[in-house]
Design an enzyme around this catalytic site. Structure first.
Site, PDB file in Angstrom:
ATOM      1  N   CYS A 165     -41.753   6.936 -20.419  1.00 38.93           N
ATOM      2  CA  CYS A 165     -43.104   7.593 -21.047  1.00 38.93           C
ATOM      3  C   CYS A 165     -42.506   9.062 -21.625  1.00 38.93           C
ATOM      4  O   CYS A 165     -42.598  10.036 -21.048  1.00 38.93           O
ATOM      5  CB  CYS A 165     -44.019   7.989 -19.929  1.00 38.93           C
ATOM      6  N   CYS A 340     -48.755   5.822 -25.867  1.00 38.19           N
ATOM      7  CA  CYS A 340     -48.539   7.240 -25.060  1.00 38.19           C
ATOM      8  C   CYS A 340     -49.721   8.214 -25.176  1.00 38.19           C
ATOM      9  O   CYS A 340     -50.001   8.838 -26.292  1.00 38.19           O
ATOM     10  CB  CYS A 340     -47.325   7.748 -25.728  1.00 38.19           C
TER      11      CYS A 340
HETATM   12  C1  LIG Z   1     -44.841  10.666 -14.770  1.00 35.56           C
HETATM   13  C2  LIG Z   1     -44.966   9.236 -15.617  1.00 35.56           C
HETATM   14  C3  LIG Z   1     -45.829   9.242 -16.549  1.00 35.56           C
HETATM   15  C4  LIG Z   1     -46.149   7.854 -17.077  1.00 35.56           C
HETATM   16  N1  LIG Z   1     -47.042   7.800 -18.095  1.00 35.56           N
HETATM   17  C5  LIG Z   1     -47.300   6.617 -18.726  1.00 35.56           C
HETATM   18  C6  LIG Z   1     -48.402   6.378 -19.467  1.00 35.56           C
HETATM   19  O1  LIG Z   1     -49.393   7.264 -19.680  1.00 35.56           O
HETATM   20  N2  LIG Z   1     -48.538   5.050 -20.175  1.00 35.56           N
HETATM   21  C7  LIG Z   1     -47.646   4.019 -19.858  1.00 35.56           C
HETATM   22  O2  LIG Z   1     -47.986   3.058 -20.379  1.00 35.56           O
HETATM   23  N3  LIG Z   1     -46.713   4.370 -19.085  1.00 35.56           N
HETATM   24  C8  LIG Z   1     -46.290   5.492 -18.360  1.00 35.56           C
HETATM   25  N4  LIG Z   1     -45.338   5.682 -17.540  1.00 35.56           N
HETATM   26  C9  LIG Z   1     -44.206   4.646 -17.550  1.00 35.56           C
HETATM   27  C10 LIG Z   1     -44.514   3.388 -16.621  1.00 35.56           C
HETATM   28  O3  LIG Z   1     -44.822   3.756 -15.392  1.00 35.56           O
HETATM   29  C11 LIG Z   1     -43.271   2.658 -16.796  1.00 35.56           C
HETATM   30  O4  LIG Z   1     -42.861   2.272 -17.934  1.00 35.56           O
HETATM   31  C12 LIG Z   1     -43.409   1.257 -15.840  1.00 35.56           C
HETATM   32  O5  LIG Z   1     -43.827   1.580 -14.700  1.00 35.56           O
HETATM   33  C13 LIG Z   1     -42.125   0.292 -16.159  1.00 35.56           C
HETATM   34  O6  LIG Z   1     -42.396  -0.698 -15.318  1.00 35.56           O
HETATM   35  P1  LIG Z   1     -40.951  -1.655 -14.577  1.00 35.56           P
HETATM   36  O7  LIG Z   1     -41.494  -2.860 -14.077  1.00 35.56           O
HETATM   37  O8  LIG Z   1     -40.079  -1.855 -15.850  1.00 35.56           O
HETATM   38  O9  LIG Z   1     -40.810  -0.439 -13.610  1.00 35.56           O
HETATM   39  P2  LIG Z   1     -41.146   0.013 -12.236  1.00 35.56           P
HETATM   40  O10 LIG Z   1     -42.617  -0.080 -12.503  1.00 35.56           O
HETATM   41  O11 LIG Z   1     -40.694   1.247 -12.063  1.00 35.56           O
HETATM   42  O12 LIG Z   1     -40.674  -0.974 -11.253  1.00 35.56           O
HETATM   43  C14 LIG Z   1     -39.351  -1.456 -10.923  1.00 35.56           C
HETATM   44  C15 LIG Z   1     -39.237  -2.038  -9.855  1.00 35.56           C
HETATM   45  O13 LIG Z   1     -37.909  -2.681  -9.576  1.00 35.56           O
HETATM   46  C16 LIG Z   1     -37.556  -2.536  -8.263  1.00 35.56           C
HETATM   47  N5  LIG Z   1     -36.534  -2.543  -8.229  1.00 35.56           N
HETATM   48  C17 LIG Z   1     -35.277  -1.770  -8.554  1.00 35.56           C
HETATM   49  N6  LIG Z   1     -34.043  -1.868  -8.370  1.00 35.56           N
HETATM   50  C18 LIG Z   1     -33.987  -2.906  -7.641  1.00 35.56           C
HETATM   51  C19 LIG Z   1     -33.080  -4.193  -7.159  1.00 35.56           C
HETATM   52  N7  LIG Z   1     -31.556  -3.783  -7.245  1.00 35.56           N
HETATM   53  N8  LIG Z   1     -33.379  -5.241  -6.523  1.00 35.56           N
HETATM   54  C20 LIG Z   1     -34.755  -5.538  -6.651  1.00 35.56           C
HETATM   55  N9  LIG Z   1     -35.777  -4.649  -6.942  1.00 35.56           N
HETATM   56  C21 LIG Z   1     -35.368  -3.626  -7.446  1.00 35.56           C
HETATM   57  C22 LIG Z   1     -38.145  -1.175  -7.760  1.00 35.56           C
HETATM   58  O14 LIG Z   1     -38.229  -1.218  -6.316  1.00 35.56           O
HETATM   59  C23 LIG Z   1     -39.446  -1.132  -8.436  1.00 35.56           C
HETATM   60  O15 LIG Z   1     -40.486  -1.761  -7.776  1.00 35.56           O
HETATM   61  C24 LIG Z   1     -45.336   6.752 -16.935  1.00 35.56           C
HETATM   62  C25 LIG Z   1     -44.191   7.120 -15.928  1.00 35.56           C
HETATM   63  C26 LIG Z   1     -44.048   8.280 -15.218  1.00 35.56           C
HETATM   64  C27 LIG Z   1     -43.038   8.367 -14.136  1.00 35.56           C
END
Ligand SMILES: Cc1cc2nc3c(=O)[nH]c(=O)nc-3n(C[C@H](O)[C@H](O)[C@H](O)COP(=O)(O)OP(=O)(O)OC[C@H]3O[C@@H](n4cnc5c(N)ncnc54)[C@H](O)[C@@H]3O)c2cc1C
Length: 415
Positions: A165, A340
């Protein structure tokens, strides 16, 4: 130590926004599919609401649920971390020494917050007026500091891209600046970024320049935060290509940490030279291993890393994984969509939506540079519902984004 080899048709690494959505969508499409979802986390977080928490507009408790309650029915949850990828052997190795063999692998491990890369930060985070909306533990402290500030200097920093983000660092800034303005407080707000502009898409950057000017914020481009001294309340930045150091005193400091791919991906054959998991930016398939796909924050795709992008990528991954398993069906392609919601004031949002190469693709035929109350409602009420009750249950919801044209003149900003 006795170890076990688990065998599953599909293995998904990471049960975050991407992993849970993929597992739920695959099960919804093919209920008999044998899926293992690997993640040792106890909790799952709705991270997009942490900006609102830091602005005093959302209850932090509502952003966290126990992960075990979100695992889709019929999906096997392996509560372990993946320690090693062995794609040549169609296998991942877990923290307890067990292995998981798969026909298809989906990597959805998110990204890593590198707090340690800023000297002195870990020691002072959560005290001395230093906070970050990038962690469940600290987002409430952001609002505590902002609401107690009676004057002085507030600094907001952004690290080098890519980060998740990319708009979140300045969302914190605007919500704070709006609070200071409403309460007649004399606080000088400063924004520091290594980049050359407020946003990577010029169409939105020009509108954000007006927001910055309206609040009297000083923007410092080409600045990277490298050290924090909490007790002395000073922040040190490296400036420009010659990395000259400048130190600035603060009363409040909001830090966004440097970010990178998880170490387990960096050291694996799945990564490219950047350390992120290499995938084709359209099909989300590994260029080296046909049966490996990746999506969410952990990959090389040059989109904005957001949950909105995950929502657009999930149907692509699911289609292409099922195609790989069955050997038939059409190929799906991701267009780089991300959204965003920029909280330009308490109660209004500029909804920046775009695809690859900065193509402006709003969901609604309204000028997206104009902050609107309806978008605040969307962010605060509809999007959390869409996330918890629809997307994580395998229903990605409506998709109306489309390329649309708007007048060249940037609208006036009204908070
Ligand atoms: C402050 C903030 C504001 C945001 N605002 C927005 C917004 O307004 N709109 C929007 O669309 N997005 C927003 N986001 C971004 C959004 O939250 C992320 O892009 C999204 O969560 C990505 O999903 P993901 O599954 O890739 O990662 P995540 O949801 O972070 O999940 C990753 C997972 O992988 C697991 N993992 C990591 N390593 C391993 C491993 N070795 N083995 C097994 N599991 C593992 C972790 O435990 C976790 O559960 C924001 C993020 C933040 C921090």
């Amino acid at each position: 130590m006795t170890t076990t080899t688990h065998r599953h048709t599909v293995a998904i690494v990471g049960a975050g926004a991407a992993g849970l959505t993929a597992a739920a969508m695959l099960k919804r499409t093919r209920p008999d599919l044998d899926i293992a979802l690997i993640d040792s986390a106890t909790y799952h977080y709705y991270q997009p609401a942490w900006t609102l928490v830091g602005g005093g507009c959302y209850d932090i408790g509502r952003t966290r649920r126990e992960l075990r309650t979100l695992i889709p029915q019929g999906v096997r949850h392996l509560a372990e971390r993946v320690e090693q990828f062995e794609p040549e052997h169609n296998r991942v190795v877990l923290g307890n020494g067990d292995a998981v063999e798969y026909q298809v692998l989906i990597v959805a491990a998110g990204l890593q917050l590198d707090w340690h890369k800023i000297e002195g930060l870990k020691e002072t985070l959560g005290k001395n007026g230093v906070s970050s909306n990038y962690a469940y533990e600290y987002a409430p402290y952001t609002w505590q500091c902002i609401s107690q500030l009676k004057g002085g200097v507030a600094l907001f920093t952004q690290p080098a891209m890519p980060i998740k983000c990319a708009g979140a660092p300045q969302k914190a800034l605007y919500l704070a600046a709006d609070h200071f303005r409403r309460n007649g407080l004399s606080v000088q707000s400063h924004f520091y970024t290594p980049g050359p502009a407020m946003f990577s898409v010029p169409f939105y950057a020009q509108a954000l320049d007006k927001v910055v000017a309206h609040y009297g914020i000083t923007a410092h481009f080409g600045h990277t935060l490298v050290a924090v001294d909490g007790p002395r309340r000073t922040a040190t930045f490296e400036v420009g290509p010659d990395k000259q150091r400048v130190t600035q005193a603060f009363d409040f400091l909001h830090v966004v940490p440097p970010q990178s791919a998880p170490d387990v991906i960096k050291r694996s054959p799945l990564a490219d030279a950047s350390g992120w998991m290499a995938v084709d930016k359209f099909t989300l398939q590994s260029p080296k291993y046909d049966n490996v796909f990746g999506f969410g924050d952990c990959t090389t795709t040059p989109n904005s890393k957001t949950a909105a992008a995950v929502r657009a990528q999930a149907p692509v991954v699911v289609t292409n994984v099922l195609r790989r398993l069955s050997g038939s069906g059409g190929e799906a392609r991701y267009d780089g969509y991300a959204s965003c919601p920029l909280t330009t004031s308490r109660g209004k949002i500029m909804l920046a939506e775009f695809c690859y190469d900065g193509v402006v693709t709003p969901s609604f035929p309204l000028d997206p540079r104009i902050p609107r109350r309806s978008y605040w409602w969307l962010k605060k009420h509809y999007l959390p519902y869409l996330y918890w009750e629809q997307m994580l249950r395998g229903r990605p919801g409506p998709d109306w984004h489309a390329k649309r044209e708007f007048p060249a003149q940037v609208p006036t900003f009204e908070p």
